[in-house]
Design a protein around this motif. Sequence first.
Motif, mmCIF file in Angstrom:
data_model
loop_
_atom_site.group_PDB
_atom_site.id
_atom_site.type_symbol
_atom_site.label_atom_id
_atom_site.label_comp_id
_atom_site.label_asym_id
_atom_site.label_seq_id
_atom_site.Cartn_x
_atom_site.Cartn_y
_atom_site.Cartn_z
ATOM 1 N N ARG A 300 0.818 -1.218 0.000
ATOM 2 C CA ARG A 300 0.000 0.000 0.000
ATOM 3 C C ARG A 300 0.850 1.265 0.000
ATOM 4 O O ARG A 300 0.363 2.339 -0.336
ATOM 5 N N GLU A 301 2.113 1.159 0.360
ATOM 6 C CA GLU A 301 2.995 2.322 0.256
ATOM 7 C C GLU A 301 3.224 2.688 -1.209
ATOM 8 O O GLU A 301 3.423 3.851 -1.539
ATOM 9 N N THR A 302 3.202 1.675 -2.087
ATOM 10 C CA THR A 302 3.369 1.908 -3.517
ATOM 11 C C THR A 302 2.028 1.991 -4.233
ATOM 12 O O THR A 302 1.861 2.769 -5.180
ATOM 13 N N ARG A 303 1.061 1.183 -3.761
ATOM 14 C CA ARG A 303 -0.264 1.148 -4.372
ATOM 15 C C ARG A 303 -1.312 1.483 -3.311
ATOM 16 O O ARG A 303 -1.963 0.599 -2.761
ATOM 17 N N PRO A 304 -1.462 2.760 -2.971
ATOM 18 C CA PRO A 304 -2.395 3.143 -1.900
ATOM 19 C C PRO A 304 -3.849 2.833 -2.224
ATOM 20 O O PRO A 304 -4.685 2.823 -1.325
ATOM 21 N N ASP A 305 -4.155 2.539 -3.495
ATOM 22 C CA ASP A 305 -5.527 2.217 -3.872
ATOM 23 C C ASP A 305 -5.852 0.744 -3.665
ATOM 24 O O ASP A 305 -6.981 0.318 -3.892
ATOM 25 N N LEU A 306 -4.885 -0.049 -3.221
ATOM 26 C CA LEU A 306 -5.117 -1.474 -3.022
ATOM 27 C C LEU A 306 -6.173 -1.668 -1.932
ATOM 28 O O LEU A 306 -6.015 -1.181 -0.810
ATOM 29 N N PRO A 307 -7.273 -2.384 -2.225
ATOM 30 C CA PRO A 307 -8.339 -2.523 -1.226
ATOM 31 C C PRO A 307 -7.917 -3.421 -0.067
ATOM 32 O O PRO A 307 -7.122 -4.347 -0.227
ATOM 33 N N TYR A 308 -8.473 -3.163 1.098
ATOM 34 C CA TYR A 308 -8.230 -3.967 2.286
ATOM 35 C C TYR A 308 -9.341 -3.691 3.276
ATOM 36 O O TYR A 308 -10.123 -2.756 3.119
ATOM 37 N N SER A 309 -9.414 -4.502 4.323
ATOM 38 C CA SER A 309 -10.394 -4.224 5.372
ATOM 39 C C SER A 309 -9.926 -4.755 6.718
ATOM 40 O O SER A 309 -9.489 -4.001 7.570
ATOM 41 N N CYS A 310 -9.970 -6.075 6.925
ATOM 42 C CA CYS A 310 -9.827 -6.606 8.280
ATOM 43 C C CYS A 310 -8.388 -6.675 8.784
ATOM 44 O O CYS A 310 -8.156 -6.677 9.984
ATOM 45 N N HIS A 311 -7.389 -6.785 7.899
ATOM 46 C CA HIS A 311 -5.987 -6.946 8.281
ATOM 47 C C HIS A 311 -5.727 -8.267 8.997
ATOM 48 O O HIS A 311 -4.650 -8.462 9.560
ATOM 49 N N GLN A 312 -6.680 -9.186 9.030
ATOM 50 C CA GLN A 312 -6.524 -10.394 9.837
ATOM 51 C C GLN A 312 -6.745 -11.683 9.067
ATOM 52 O O GLN A 312 -6.783 -12.755 9.647
ATOM 53 N N GLY A 313 -6.927 -11.590 7.760
ATOM 54 C CA GLY A 313 -6.994 -12.796 6.953
ATOM 55 C C GLY A 313 -8.318 -13.518 6.939
ATOM 56 O O GLY A 313 -8.343 -14.722 6.663
ATOM 57 N N PHE A 314 -9.426 -12.810 7.218
ATOM 58 C CA PHE A 314 -10.704 -13.516 7.162
ATOM 59 C C PHE A 314 -11.721 -12.888 6.226
ATOM 60 O O PHE A 314 -12.700 -13.529 5.861
ATOM 61 N N CYS A 315 -11.531 -11.637 5.797
ATOM 62 C CA CYS A 315 -12.558 -11.010 4.961
ATOM 63 C C CYS A 315 -12.316 -11.215 3.474
ATOM 64 O O CYS A 315 -13.265 -11.253 2.688
ATOM 65 N N GLY A 316 -11.068 -11.328 3.041
ATOM 66 C CA GLY A 316 -10.763 -11.559 1.641
ATOM 67 C C GLY A 316 -10.708 -10.317 0.773
ATOM 68 O O GLY A 316 -10.483 -10.414 -0.436
ATOM 69 N N THR A 317 -10.889 -9.131 1.354
ATOM 70 C CA THR A 317 -10.926 -7.901 0.554
ATOM 71 C C THR A 317 -9.616 -7.654 -0.183
ATOM 72 O O THR A 317 -9.609 -7.167 -1.315
ATOM 73 N N CYS A 318 -8.479 -7.973 0.420
ATOM 74 C CA CYS A 318 -7.175 -7.648 -0.160
ATOM 75 C C CYS A 318 -6.639 -8.744 -1.076
ATOM 76 O O CYS A 318 -5.472 -8.699 -1.480
ATOM 77 N N GLU A 319 -7.450 -9.716 -1.436
ATOM 78 C CA GLU A 319 -6.975 -10.863 -2.211
ATOM 79 C C GLU A 319 -6.284 -10.438 -3.506
ATOM 80 O O GLU A 319 -6.779 -9.587 -4.248
ATOM 81 N N VAL A 320 -5.124 -11.026 -3.779
ATOM 82 C CA VAL A 320 -4.381 -10.801 -5.009
ATOM 83 C C VAL A 320 -4.047 -12.162 -5.618
ATOM 84 O O VAL A 320 -4.220 -13.202 -4.987
#
Length: 361
Positions: A300-320
Amino acid sequence: MDLRTPPPDLYGRPRADRFMRRLTAFGDRYTPALAGPLLRRNPRRPPGRPTPPLQLVVTGRRQVAADVVELRLADPSGTALPPWQPGAHLRLALPSGRERHYSLCGDPADRAAYRIAVRRLPAGGGGSVEIHDELHPGSRLTARRPRNGFAFCAEPAVLLLAGGIGITPLLPMAREARRHGLDWRLLHVGRSADTLPYTDELRALDPHRVTLRTDDEHGVPTGAELLAHAPRGAAVYCCGPAPMLAAVQRALDESPAAALHFERFGAAPVTDGEPFTVRLGATGQALDVPADRSALDILRETRPDLPYSCHQGFCGTCEVRLLAGTPDHRDRRLTPEQRAAGALLPCVSRAAEGETLVLDL
């Protein structure tokens, strides 16, 4: 008992029973096959349709503490909302496209609306600021149906420990504990009295079972001081900042409590990581991930638009999508098939020291 020597057969002869030998061989061969992907569901049954998101409208908004706003969310048509249990959270899709999780803090018996409370975090990822600045009565948004990763088990004796906005999942638990006649206590701590939301509601539940403690008046409590409020053999439910949770975990063994359930505000600190590298595409920029930070933070320091949510590995928002490399999957969401197909959650997943993960970004 000698486990290497077969027992006599059914007739007392000193050799393995023929039927049991064949049955064991059958089990050794076919039991692993039962876990194959084609046997996990009826292949003739069509895949289930995804559950459509909930359409919600903000029907109420009020300030419940310094920098904490409460929203009341309902179905625009007035239809009853899906049921939920204490500890459940709602995954909201905000107008900007950000997705965030917020604990439901209302009454599960109220199917007319959901209630959430959000503290404004100017240095956060922007979700809380958007809610505070952009969402007002009449605003529309979508949400996933409530999910619960912090379920309340209603043990006979319970201590509820809340730090600041961490009261949101614990308030419904306190109502449930009172409804069931449990031996319960609730301790709510924070920096100052004006930062504690829902103090009036808490006192109304039972002033003899609810304790409010502020750092400016009593000092920052130790884990032992927090757990001293626990009834003997109690189950502890804790939601708050990382230092509070760490203090409670360290003091648990010497306390009257018997078990600990907790929910974090964000990701757990990385304590067993190794430095590795992530590369943006096969020929893209290489980014070093330190041993004590997540790949998501670095990305996210390079790609601040990268989606995320829980930071804990259960929501799947940041999947790549993983193109190359051997990851150490640490999430609680992806199936073996999804991992084999290249799915990766960079908020928690890592790699061995010196490894490079090539991501499709």
